[in-house]
Design a protein around this motif. Structure first.
Motif, PDB file in Angstrom:
ATOM      1  N   LYS A 170       0.815  -1.220   0.000  1.00 32.83           N
ATOM      2  CA  LYS A 170       0.000   0.000   0.000  1.00 32.83           C
ATOM      3  C   LYS A 170       0.850   1.271   0.000  1.00 32.83           C
ATOM      4  CE  LYS A 170      -4.382  -0.768   2.407  1.00 32.83           C
ATOM      5  NZ  LYS A 170      -5.142  -0.288   3.571  1.00 32.83           N
ATOM      6  N   ARG A 201     -10.954   1.831  -1.518  1.00 33.75           N
ATOM      7  CA  ARG A 201     -10.053   2.975  -1.566  1.00 33.75           C
ATOM      8  C   ARG A 201      -8.837   2.802  -0.670  1.00 33.75           C
ATOM      9  NH1 ARG A 201     -10.627   5.849   2.936  1.00 33.75           N
ATOM     10  NH2 ARG A 201      -9.732   7.772   2.170  1.00 33.75           N
ATOM     11  N   ASP A 212     -11.974   4.990   7.196  1.00 38.24           N
ATOM     12  CA  ASP A 212     -12.475   3.642   7.499  1.00 38.24           C
ATOM     13  C   ASP A 212     -13.189   3.623   8.841  1.00 38.24           C
ATOM     14  OD1 ASP A 212     -11.654   2.169   5.212  1.00 38.24           O
ATOM     15  OD2 ASP A 212      -9.585   2.324   5.912  1.00 38.24           O
ATOM     16  N   TYR A 258     -10.919  -4.194   7.555  1.00 38.58           N
ATOM     17  CA  TYR A 258     -11.548  -2.958   8.028  1.00 38.58           C
ATOM     18  C   TYR A 258     -11.784  -1.941   6.917  1.00 38.58           C
ATOM     19  CZ  TYR A 258      -6.604  -1.785   8.060  1.00 38.58           C
ATOM     20  OH  TYR A 258      -5.301  -1.620   7.694  1.00 38.58           O
ATOM     21  N   ASP A 259     -11.309  -2.222   5.703  1.00 39.76           N
ATOM     22  CA  ASP A 259     -11.520  -1.273   4.611  1.00 39.76           C
ATOM     23  C   ASP A 259     -12.973  -1.289   4.167  1.00 39.76           C
ATOM     24  OD1 ASP A 259      -9.019   0.007   4.132  1.00 39.76           O
ATOM     25  OD2 ASP A 259      -8.245  -1.893   3.344  1.00 39.76           O
TER      26      ASP A 259
END
Ligand SMILES: Nc1ncnc2c1ncn2[C@@H]1O[C@H](COP(=O)(O)OP(=O)(O)OP(=O)(O)O)[C@@H](O)[C@H]1O
Ligand SMILES: [Mg+2]
Length: 182
Positions: free
Chosen positions: A3, A133, A142, A172-173
């Motif tokens: 990421k 995203r 989030d 958790y996204d």
């Protein structure tokens, strides 16, 4: 894919977009925002105040204020590591704070409950075709999206250059509902 590298690669691309081209892209997105159905029907809209290479939201925020739509901007509570929203009554209430980001002067901070929001205009560094995203890495959006009783439509805004087939996802996204881009 990593990421952090993804974020940095895209931020570099954004930084290299010619200013005139950026302005054209911003105008295109502005036109789409102000004619969007969810936005047209909304009473309470949360929108980030853009800075630097982000999709420019200043003209859009001024448009909302002029049309008497309630505008809320994100405020980071760094102590509690959460994002709150504050009602903005005029663009003049903003001043440049840390990192040159526009934020409301102390006396104009009016924290409100996120439950009232109809629309959340969501920034991001990268989005994908399934509306997932990657942001700046704070996890603020989030966490915000996971608030109970949040009924708002989550609309991502970005440039075409920020959309990929698939971004890395964690449990958790939380994806946005859809994306508006140039
Ligand atoms: N709902 C949540 N509750 C608590 N912590 C969370 C939640 N969602 C994400 N986090 C934390 O936030 C950190 C960063 O998350 P992530 O890498 O997804 O950020 P991001 O999506 O790029 O940032 P942002 O949402 O601010 O744009 C993670 O370490 C994660 O543990
Ligand atoms: Mg995330």
């Amino acid at each position: 894919m990593d990421k952090t590298k993804l974020r940095n690669d895209i931020l570099k691309i954004l930084n290299n977009i010619d200013i005139n081209i950026k302005n054209n892209k911003d105008n295109k997105i502005y036109d789409k925002l102000i004619s969007n159905k969810d936005i047209k029907h909304a009473k309470n809209i949360m929108c980030f105040v853009s800075f630097k290479d982000e999709v420019n939201t200043h003209k859009f925020i001024k448009h909302l204020l002029k049309n008497d739509i309630n505008v809320y901007i994100p405020i980071i509570d760094s102590k509690n590591k959460v994002m709150n929203i504050s009602k903005l009554n005029s663009f003049d209430e903003l001043e440049t704070g840390f990192y040159n980001i526009l934020e409301p002067k102390k006396e104009y901070i009016r924290i409100c409950s996120p439950e009232i929001l109809d629309v959340i205009i969501t920034p991001g560094v990268v989005f994908d075709k399934d509306n997932y995203r990657v942001g700046y890495g704070g996890g603020f959006y989030d966490k915000f999206f996971s608030i109970k009783n949040l009924k708002a439509k989550k609309i991502g805004v970005c440039y075409k250059e920020q959309i990929m087939d698939k971004v890395p996802r964690e449990d958790y996204d939380i994806p946005v509902d859809y994306i508006i881009h140039d």
